[in-house]
Design an enzyme around this catalytic site. Structure first.
Site, PDB file in Angstrom:
ATOM      1  N   LYS B  76     -15.999 -23.346 -14.139  1.00 59.02           N
ATOM      2  CA  LYS B  76     -15.450 -24.353 -15.055  1.00 59.02           C
ATOM      3  C   LYS B  76     -15.746 -23.934 -16.488  1.00 59.02           C
ATOM      4  CE  LYS B  76     -15.425 -29.393 -15.902  1.00 59.02           C
ATOM      5  NZ  LYS B  76     -15.933 -30.713 -15.475  1.00 59.02           N
ATOM      6  N   SER B 151     -12.624 -34.550 -14.433  1.00 62.91           N
ATOM      7  CA  SER B 151     -12.298 -33.528 -15.412  1.00 62.91           C
ATOM      8  C   SER B 151     -12.230 -32.115 -14.835  1.00 62.91           C
ATOM      9  CB  SER B 151     -13.330 -33.552 -16.534  1.00 62.91           C
ATOM     10  OG  SER B 151     -14.610 -33.156 -16.038  1.00 62.91           O
ATOM     11  N   SER B 175     -16.245 -36.407 -11.913  1.00 60.30           N
ATOM     12  CA  SER B 175     -15.425 -35.250 -12.291  1.00 60.30           C
ATOM     13  C   SER B 175     -15.390 -34.105 -11.281  1.00 60.30           C
ATOM     14  CB  SER B 175     -15.877 -34.703 -13.646  1.00 60.30           C
ATOM     15  OG  SER B 175     -15.410 -35.536 -14.679  1.00 60.30           O
TER      16      SER B 175
END
Lengths: 482, 483
Positions: B76, B151, B175
């Site tokens: 990420k 997210s 998330s």
């Protein structure tokens, strides 16, 4: 008109850790800009603070030294504001739960004016908390630009806040000096004021006796005791004049200009920040265990106050001498080392406060840089104490020790400073003078006491300055009496 | 091959059936083909990835390979990785090259894994649809009109589309779990403090926690083995002994008590999601588990509490992005205040600015007690709800998200509707508990449904056990979209 002055101090003391409070970057003063700014100091994305245990230990040590309550659990909070030298956009500090709670400091005040006598006073310390220092904006570093140096960012500070217990510039200065001495004494700060290791903010207000506290104005960042006194004096007079002329005092932050001797407002309460304090979620609450508390207590040296009391009560020194000797840890330790071998405390005190301090002053040195060791000094003092040399001879030896080193006995020998304490020799010498100065002796015996000095001078001269003065006096008194 | 588990890929690498360089190149080719459709990756750096693969091949040849050596993992873009552009999905950091490795990146490097690229995400991890990224929206591989969740939307999309072997995510209010549910993959957010936050760009420090996103519970266990461990650079990192998260995978479930909170099956839950979750519970019953009805009475307060605390911390955490030392600085400004104002208003997107405003407000003088302090108190009550519940059950189960993936743009105008899509996940972060999501079927629109498993503190191994046993009995986790 009668006015009361009310003063409280906030002092930022830089703690003497080698690394920063929340990172391993060095805290050494004076390095090239940003060479001591690591990822944490620059506040790169993703970096986190890790508390320096050394800073905590120093804070605890301070708390113990002022008899304060040490919080078993205190909390780091974020103080949020934007400024280029504040890399994270917040300062990590302590807010509602500081590590050190209420304590007190006893100060010796020497009034600045006239004939007032020195006195002792207890100033309460509200709290002391740990926080990080900001960096430094360097204006005009490049043409039209402001540079930012983050070497200082993250340097550990202990902010020590007093109660508004002081009521004159003299008391404020005495408090600041006592505190300055204490933080160096217990080894938590180098106290270097030029380098910003000890910075004072002074809150000043005035009121009529019996009235509630007046509005205060805060003089920021004083880094000399002299300026502190000047700033307070000016500010107090300004506040009194303002009120007496029908004006009102508004809360403000002000700066002292040493060139003009005046204070000037920097910002008023209206532009005060809302710092939006909240507990820093990156740091756990700070827990002080009883074990750590005891370990810190064990490292505390005998404190200045205790030592001052010992000098007065056990060694019979005057309050003035005791104060002077405890004005720094180095001085007091030097004194203790001398007394340990010479045991004549008053003699040691006189020499350290007198000749030694004067010489240090002349050469612009502090005690730590003294070229004469305790061993050399006490060697000399021992010879005065056992009457081998006179006080005057001692000065001669001291000057040589200072300039060339060596040891007292060798110098006494080489310079022939040994005084004559042989009573037979002194009596013979006095007898000769009495015979040679028959007229003066007669005058003396008929009541002209002042002539005694004249005989002492002659006898000293005859002994080439080596006669033991006390012994000489005694013999002269006896023989002149007839 | 793209459907193989990490165990299978690792075995193939160690058996020299394929080299890490070949494997990495295969994934890079697949990314080149399909990423334009999904926008799951923000940065791909083939040269660096292949160099890492080559180094991994040497480890494999020397016999010193570990479980994940040579396996391409997507990171990420919230983790700083030395030499890699690290954007956090923001214009503010669109040109920021990280000069150091996050703890998580270090751990994967030590394990000999290959960094396959940086995945897209909501800007500064603020969002539930991956629509707030400066680098454009991510699409759900099951339906390109649908959001992947957020997210960690890029990571979920990449795993679902098989554009990586496994991925990392972070979870502040859901998330990891919500995008895992919406993309039909498995993801776990461990107990707060289990994975170091060092080098992970902070959103809300007291809630942020990194975790794996993968094709199965077993893969997640292997990933956790690499990611966890004490790190002295993070003061909130927990000093515990290293665990093997695969240790309980094969335990039978007989006797396991599963708690179903009644608040998770109330108004607001889509019927199709509710049905799939009940079917999964029925499966667990078959596996020998006991079902217990429980209550988490403060559930309805979790979203409002979260939207006080998370923005409060974020407003402070994001203050460092001021244009002074790194990151975006406005090209023109008149003075210092103007530079701050322009740099931050141009560098941050709408959602980030909204949260900074909220956070600044709730911390302000005069509002702090009513909002921030009150929220902290309720946070403790929410945690207490779980403590009480775990006296009656071993794990808690329910839906991960109230609905399957919604369409791109559908909730863009209504932040509160968007926030409610995390209604079942947020309380877990507030309590600091571990939570995971596993696929358990499809909704009426043929989009995946996620089953949430919540465990007690440090009970990840038990949760993974429950998930793995379910995945042995079902095949939802093996389904993947036709590209």
């Amino acid at each position: 008109m009668n006015w009361e002055i009310v003063i409280g101090l906030e002092v930022h003391t830089q703690l003497s850790t080698h690394t920063k409070i929340f990172s391993g970057a060095s805290t050494t003063y004076g390095a090239e800009p940003n060479t001591q700014a690591d990822a944490v100091s620059i506040a790169l994305p993703g970096v986190l603070p890790v508390l320096n245990k050394g800073a905590v230990e120093r804070a605890v040590k301070f708390g113990l030294a002022v008899g304060a309550h040490i919080a078993p659990r205190s909390v780091f909070a974020r103080k949020n504001y934007f400024y280029p030298d504040l890399p994270k956009g917040y300062q990590i500090s302590q807010f509602d739960l500081p590590v050190v709670g209420m304590g007190a400091l006893t100060i010796q005040v020497e009034p600045l004016s006239g004939n007032a006598k020195p006195y002792e006073k207890v100033v309460r310390i509200t709290r002391a908390h740990l926080e990080e220092d900001a960096g430094k904006s360097v204006h005009g570093a490049t043409q039209g630009m402001t540079g930012v140096d983050l070497n200082r960012a993250g340097t550990p500070l202990l902010e020590i806040v007093s109660e508004p217990d002081m009521c004159s510039a003299a008391e404020a200065v005495a408090y600041a000096k006592t505190l300055h001495n204490l933080v160096r004494w217990i080894g938590i700060s180098d106290g270097n004021m030029q380098e910003g290791s000890f910075r004072c903010d002074v809150n000043v207000s005035v009121r009529k006796p019996g009235e509630p506290l007046g509005t205060r104005r805060e003089i920021k960042n004083l880094n000399s005791f002299k300026y502190m006194q000047q700033a307070i004096d000016f500010e107090v007079q300004w506040q009194i004049d303002t009120i007496e002329n029908g004006g009102k005092i508004h809360q403000a932050t002000i700066l002292f200009n040493p060139d003009t001797g005046e204070t000037r407002a920097m910002r008023s309460k209206e532009d005060a920040h809302d710092y939006r304090y909240f507990p820093d979620p990156d740091l756990l609450p700070l827990d002080i265990t009883p074990q750590m508390l005891e370990a810190m207590r064990a490292t505390l040296p005998e404190l200045p106050e205790a030592r001052r009391a010992r000098y007065v009560n056990d060694l019979g020194l005057s309050a003035y001498d005791a104060n002077s000797l405890t004005s720094s840890r180095e001085m007091a330790d030097f004194f203790d080392a001398c007394v340990a071998t010479v045991s004549n405390a008053k003699l040691c005190a006189n020499w350290l406060i007198g000749e030694l301090s004067a010489q240090l002053n002349r050469d612009g040195l502090d005690m730590a840089q003294c070229p004469v060791s305790t061993g050399q000094m006490s060697g000399m003092l021992a010879r005065i104490s056992d009457n081998t040399i006179s006080n005057a001879g001692g000065k001669d030896v001291f000057r040589t020790l200072w300039a060339e080193g060596g040891d007292a006995d060798t110098i006494i020998e080489a310079k022939g400073l040994k005084q004559v304490s042989d009573s037979g020799a002194i009596e013979a010498l006095v007898d000769e003078i009495i015979v040679a100065q028959a007229d003066k002796v007669a005058e003396y015996r008929s009541g002209k006491d002042k002539l005694f000095g004249f005989f002492v001078g002659l006898a000293m001269k005859a002994s080439k300055g080596k006669a033991n003065p006390a012994q000489l006096n005694e013999v002269l008194l006896k023989k002149l009496a007839g | 091959m793209f459907n193989q588990t990490l165990t299978q890929i690792g075995a193939a690498l160690r058996a020299k059936k394929i080299s890490s360089v070949e494997l990495t190149q295969t994934y890079l080719d697949r990314i080149a083909t399909h990423n334009p459709a999904f926008n799951a990756y923000v940065t791909v750096d083939a040269k660096t990835s292949l160099a890492q693969a080559l180094a991994a091949d040497k480890l494999l040849a020397s016999g010193s390979a570990q479980a994940l050596t040579g396996i391409p993992i997507a990171q990420k873009d919230i983790f700083c990785a030395k030499g890699w552009r690290t954007t956090c999905g923001s214009k503010m950091l669109s040109d920021f090259i990280a000069p150091y490795d996050a703890h998580v990146i270090e751990q994967f490097n030590k394990a000999g894994a290959v960094n396959l690229g940086k995945t897209n995400m909501d800007e500064f991890a603020m969002g539930s649809s991956n629509e707030t990224s400066y680098f454009g929206q991510v699409r759900n591989p099951w339906n390109e009109k649908a959001v992947p969740g957020g997210s960690s939307g890029g990571a979920a999309s990449a795993v679902a589309a098989r554009l990586c072997a496994a991925a990392t995510g972070t979870d502040t209010g859901g998330s990891i779990r919500q995008p895992a549910a919406l993309c039909g993959i498995t993801g776990i957010k461990p107990t707060y403090g289990t994975v170091s936050r060092y080098g992970m760009i902070a959103f809300a420090s007291s809630l942020d926690q990194a975790g794996p996103m993968a094709k199965s519970a077993e893969d997640c266990a292997l990933m956790l083995n690499v990611m966890t461990g004490f790190d002295e650079r993070d003061s909130t990192s927990l000093q515990r002994e290293k665990e093997d998260y695969t240790r309980d995978l094969n335990k039978p479930l007989a006797g396991m008590r599963i708690g179903l909170p009644k608040e998770f099956f109330a108004e607001g839950l889509s019927a199709d999601v509710g049905s799939r979750v009940q079917e999964a519970i029925a499966e667990y019953r078959k596996l020998g588990a006991t079902i217990v009805g429980i209550s988490l009475p403060n559930t309805r307060l979790a979203v409002p509490v979260y939207y006080v605390l998370a923005p409060a911390e974020a407003s402070s955490n994001l203050s460092r992005f001021d244009g002074v030392r790194y990151g975006y600085r406005a090209p023109e400004y008149t003075d210092l205040a103007d530079m701050y104002e322009k740099s931050r208003s141009q560098g941050f997107g709408e959602e980030v600015k909204r949260r900074i405003m909220i956070g600044t407000y709730v911390l302000s003088h005069g509002y702090y007690d009513a909002y921030y302090l009150q929220a902290q108190k309720i946070r403790r009550l929410i945690a207490q709800d779980f403590t009480d519940a775990f006296k009656q059950c071993d794990v808690i189960m329910g839906p991960t998200s109230p609905s399957t993936a919604f369409n791109l743009g559908e909730k863009g105008d209504d932040p509160v509707q968007m926030y409610l899509s995390d209604i079942y996940t947020i309380a877990v972060n507030l309590a600091g508990l571990p939570g995971m999501s596993i696929p358990c079927g499809f909704g009426d629109n043929a989009l995946p449904v996620g089953l949430q498993i919540i465990g007690n503190y440090f009970d990840e191994a038990r949760m993974l056990n429950a998930a793995h046993q379910y995945q042995l009995a079902t095949d939802w986790h093996t389904r993947c979209p036709q590209l």
